[in-house]
Design a protein around this motif. Structure first.
Motif, PDB file in Angstrom:
ATOM      1  N   ALA A 182       0.533  -0.920   0.332  1.00  0.00           N
ATOM      2  CA  ALA A 182       0.451   0.329   0.001  1.00  0.00           C
ATOM      3  C   ALA A 182       0.905   0.936   0.104  1.00  0.00           C
ATOM      4  N   GLY A 183       2.160   0.927   0.144  1.00  0.00           N
ATOM      5  CA  GLY A 183       2.825   2.315   0.063  1.00  0.00           C
ATOM      6  C   GLY A 183       3.101   3.028   1.749  1.00  0.00           C
ATOM      7  N   ASP A 184       2.648   2.093   2.425  1.00  0.00           N
ATOM      8  CA  ASP A 184       2.880   2.847   3.788  1.00  0.00           C
ATOM      9  C   ASP A 184       3.945   2.110   4.057  1.00  0.00           C
ATOM     10  N   PHE A 185       5.019   2.905   3.898  1.00  0.00           N
ATOM     11  CA  PHE A 185       6.672   2.455   4.623  1.00  0.00           C
ATOM     12  C   PHE A 185       6.376   2.223   5.961  1.00  0.00           C
ATOM     13  N   ALA A 186       5.776   3.267   6.703  1.00  0.00           N
ATOM     14  CA  ALA A 186       6.388   3.376   8.190  1.00  0.00           C
ATOM     15  C   ALA A 186       5.684   2.468   9.220  1.00  0.00           C
ATOM     16  N   THR A 187       4.928   2.109   8.265  1.00  0.00           N
ATOM     17  CA  THR A 187       3.934   0.676   8.831  1.00  0.00           C
ATOM     18  C   THR A 187       4.559  -0.289   8.781  1.00  0.00           C
ATOM     19  N   ALA A 188       5.327  -0.741   7.791  1.00  0.00           N
ATOM     20  CA  ALA A 188       5.642  -2.073   7.305  1.00  0.00           C
ATOM     21  C   ALA A 188       7.110  -1.956   8.285  1.00  0.00           C
ATOM     22  N   ILE A 189       8.122  -1.553   8.712  1.00  0.00           N
ATOM     23  CA  ILE A 189       8.878  -1.122   9.129  1.00  0.00           C
ATOM     24  C   ILE A 189       8.708  -1.071  10.686  1.00  0.00           C
ATOM     25  N   ALA A 190       7.392  -0.810  10.891  1.00  0.00           N
ATOM     26  CA  ALA A 190       7.013  -1.377  12.408  1.00  0.00           C
ATOM     27  C   ALA A 190       6.535  -2.459  12.629  1.00  0.00           C
ATOM     28  N   GLU A 191       6.217  -3.213  11.851  1.00  0.00           N
ATOM     29  CA  GLU A 191       6.197  -4.404  12.027  1.00  0.00           C
ATOM     30  C   GLU A 191       6.823  -5.464  11.525  1.00  0.00           C
ATOM     31  N   TYR A 192       7.822  -5.326  10.544  1.00  0.00           N
ATOM     32  CA  TYR A 192       9.094  -6.397  10.475  1.00  0.00           C
ATOM     33  C   TYR A 192       9.991  -5.591  12.211  1.00  0.00           C
ATOM     34  N   GLU A 193       9.804  -4.042  12.670  1.00  0.00           N
ATOM     35  CA  GLU A 193      10.624  -4.301  14.037  1.00  0.00           C
ATOM     36  C   GLU A 193       9.948  -4.613  15.077  1.00  0.00           C
ATOM     37  N   LYS A 194       8.935  -5.051  14.859  1.00  0.00           N
ATOM     38  CA  LYS A 194       8.025  -6.101  15.946  1.00  0.00           C
ATOM     39  C   LYS A 194       8.483  -7.270  15.692  1.00  0.00           C
ATOM     40  N   LEU A 195       8.569  -8.160  14.993  1.00  0.00           N
ATOM     41  CA  LEU A 195       8.811  -9.250  14.414  1.00  0.00           C
ATOM     42  C   LEU A 195      10.668  -9.510  14.386  1.00  0.00           C
ATOM     43  N   GLN A 196      11.624  -8.590  14.629  1.00  0.00           N
ATOM     44  CA  GLN A 196      12.554  -8.282  14.711  1.00  0.00           C
ATOM     45  C   GLN A 196      12.546  -8.665  16.491  1.00  0.00           C
ATOM     46  N   ALA A 197      12.130  -7.882  17.016  1.00  0.00           N
ATOM     47  CA  ALA A 197      12.060  -7.972  18.443  1.00  0.00           C
ATOM     48  C   ALA A 197      12.112  -9.248  19.172  1.00  0.00           C
ATOM     49  N   GLN A 198      10.529  -9.520  17.922  1.00  0.00           N
ATOM     50  CA  GLN A 198      10.714 -11.368  18.532  1.00  0.00           C
ATOM     51  C   GLN A 198      10.921 -12.395  18.652  1.00  0.00           C
ATOM     52  N   HIS A 199      12.122 -12.408  17.114  1.00  0.00           N
ATOM     53  CA  HIS A 199      12.898 -13.426  16.770  1.00  0.00           C
ATOM     54  C   HIS A 199      14.447 -12.370  16.564  1.00  0.00           C
ATOM     55  N   PRO A 200      14.967 -11.760  17.926  1.00  0.00           N
ATOM     56  CA  PRO A 200      16.091 -11.247  17.330  1.00  0.00           C
ATOM     57  C   PRO A 200      17.147 -12.493  16.892  1.00  0.00           C
ATOM     58  N   GLY A 201      17.621 -11.700  15.802  1.00  0.00           N
ATOM     59  CA  GLY A 201      18.796 -12.943  15.691  1.00  0.00           C
ATOM     60  C   GLY A 201      18.674 -13.566  14.382  1.00  0.00           C
ATOM     61  N   GLU A 202      17.384 -12.816  13.634  1.00  0.00           N
ATOM     62  CA  GLU A 202      16.679 -14.051  12.145  1.00  0.00           C
ATOM     63  C   GLU A 202      17.196 -12.609  11.564  1.00  0.00           C
ATOM     64  N   SER A 203      18.570 -13.572  10.304  1.00  0.00           N
ATOM     65  CA  SER A 203      18.150 -12.697   9.709  1.00  0.00           C
ATOM     66  C   SER A 203      18.200 -12.421   8.298  1.00  0.00           C
ATOM     67  N   GLU A 204      17.116 -13.091   8.267  1.00  0.00           N
ATOM     68  CA  GLU A 204      15.862 -13.029   7.231  1.00  0.00           C
ATOM     69  C   GLU A 204      14.753 -11.379   7.394  1.00  0.00           C
ATOM     70  N   ILE A 205      14.356 -11.424   8.958  1.00  0.00           N
ATOM     71  CA  ILE A 205      13.750  -9.965   8.829  1.00  0.00           C
ATOM     72  C   ILE A 205      14.539  -8.839   9.253  1.00  0.00           C
ATOM     73  N   GLY A 206      16.036  -9.091   9.171  1.00  0.00           N
ATOM     74  CA  GLY A 206      17.048  -8.115   9.319  1.00  0.00           C
ATOM     75  C   GLY A 206      17.179  -7.997   8.087  1.00  0.00           C
ATOM     76  N   GLU A 207      17.411  -8.866   7.058  1.00  0.00           N
ATOM     77  CA  GLU A 207      17.432  -8.083   5.659  1.00  0.00           C
ATOM     78  C   GLU A 207      16.437  -7.357   5.296  1.00  0.00           C
ATOM     79  N   ARG A 208      15.307  -7.841   5.692  1.00  0.00           N
ATOM     80  CA  ARG A 208      13.135  -6.984   5.126  1.00  0.00           C
ATOM     81  C   ARG A 208      13.789  -5.793   6.067  1.00  0.00           C
ATOM     82  N   LEU A 209      13.985  -5.851   6.861  1.00  0.00           N
ATOM     83  CA  LEU A 209      14.081  -4.590   7.323  1.00  0.00           C
ATOM     84  C   LEU A 209      14.630  -3.471   6.875  1.00  0.00           C
ATOM     85  N   ALA A 210      16.286  -3.430   6.969  1.00  0.00           N
ATOM     86  CA  ALA A 210      16.983  -2.870   5.804  1.00  0.00           C
ATOM     87  C   ALA A 210      16.629  -2.848   4.613  1.00  0.00           C
TER      88      ALA A 210
END
Length: 305
Positions: A182-210
């Motif tokens: 939907a072009g809502d980058f802020a929400t996409a970033i926030a969702e990935y940051e939530k996942l990163q907090a829940q799954h620290p160290g998972e490389s795919e989440i970090g790559e998607r977020l970056a």
């Protein structure tokens, strides 16, 4: 619908080079092909998928049988790459916005997507050997940018046995993917940051977020204006970091790293930490196994200590 074009990933040398001998395209064991149909509604998802694996946009029209036949040839060519390349077919009559965003003047038009950035390949038809040559070079280019993921198969080449059902998308990424589409980058970033907090160290989440952060920061940016601002204000962190972002997006990885490492040397305290964090993010985007990242990490350590 617009494409952010902060930089250019160049294949012009390929167009001017002499054809190299190429082995006959090999078939994957299951004869699978890798193709999807792209629409304006899901185009952001396709850009998102290019953060994980190569996408080749094939623009065609039902009014041009030649373009339809050529698109079929492109699809068959994906077999030998076993998921390293996925063709996304675009019917320009049904999706004029995509054609306009790519500046298409005729079909067929073939454009690669490397981490969200368009890589013009060719317009018009070429033979199977030439397709393989372009695809080979595109795979090499993607590897240089740390893009080595593989798409799931979507079907079989003619005469191949039935394939297993395509695996479903990871449901954890659904909310972020929907926001990105939907072009809502802020929400996409926030969702990935939530996942990163829940799954620290998972490389795919970090790559998607970056990757999403980089696209958000460079979306709509004007490269020439950004470079001029950085030249006029050498101590402006935001101006310098934006040019570094644009350079990574455009494939000028060493230039981006050198700019930020120099900035680390010239800053201290919170400013230095902000630049360091941006560098670490860009390391993730480029790929932690990329030799340019290893070199830059050593240079960063020297600059810090």
């Amino acid at each position: 619908m617009t494409f952010s074009r902060p930089g250019a990933i160049d294949l012009s040398a390929l167009a001017n080079s002499q054809p190299a001998p190429s082995a006959a395209p090999g078939q994957a064991a299951d004869g699978a092909v890798y193709v999807i149909d792209a629409t304006e509604q899901d185009f952001q998802n396709i850009i998102q998928s290019s953060l994980q694996h190569l996408v080749v946009l094939a623009l065609w029209s039902p009014r041009s049988p030649q373009s339809s036949d050529f698109t079929d040839l492109l699809v068959q060519a994906t077999t030998r790459y076993q998921g390293a390349i996925q063709v996304a077919r675009v019917d320009v009559d049904a999706n004029p916005g995509i054609a306009q965003a790519l500046g298409a003047q005729a079909v067929p038009l073939v454009v690669g997507l490397v981490k969200g950035q368009p890589v013009p390949l060719f317009q018009g038809t070429v033979d199977a050997a030439e397709i393989a040559r372009y695809f080979d070079e595109l795979v090499k280019l993607a590897a240089q940018h740390g893009l080595t993921g593989r798409a799931a198969p979507s079907g079989q080449a003619t005469g191949a046995p039935a394939d297993e059902e395509e695996p479903a998308d990871d449901p954890r990424f659904a909310a972020a993917d929907e926001a990105f589409a939907a072009g809502d980058f802020a929400t996409a970033i926030a969702e990935y940051e939530k996942l990163q907090a829940q799954h620290p160290g998972e490389s795919e989440i970090g790559e998607r977020l970056a990757g999403v952060k980089l696209i958000a920061r460079t979306h709509g940016a004007d490269l020439a204006a950004a470079r001029q601002a950085a030249a006029d204000r050498p101590d402006d962190l935001e101006a310098q970091m934006l040019v570094a972002d644009l350079d990574v997006s455009g494939g000028h990885v060493d230039d981006a790293f050198a700019r930020l490492i120099d900035l680390v040397r010239r800053t201290s305290g919170d400013e230095r930490e902000a630049v360091r964090q941006r560098l670490l993010e860009l390391f993730t985007v480029v790929g932690i196994n990329d030799p340019r990242v290893a070199t830059a990490r050593r240079a960063l350590a020297t600059a810090l200590f």
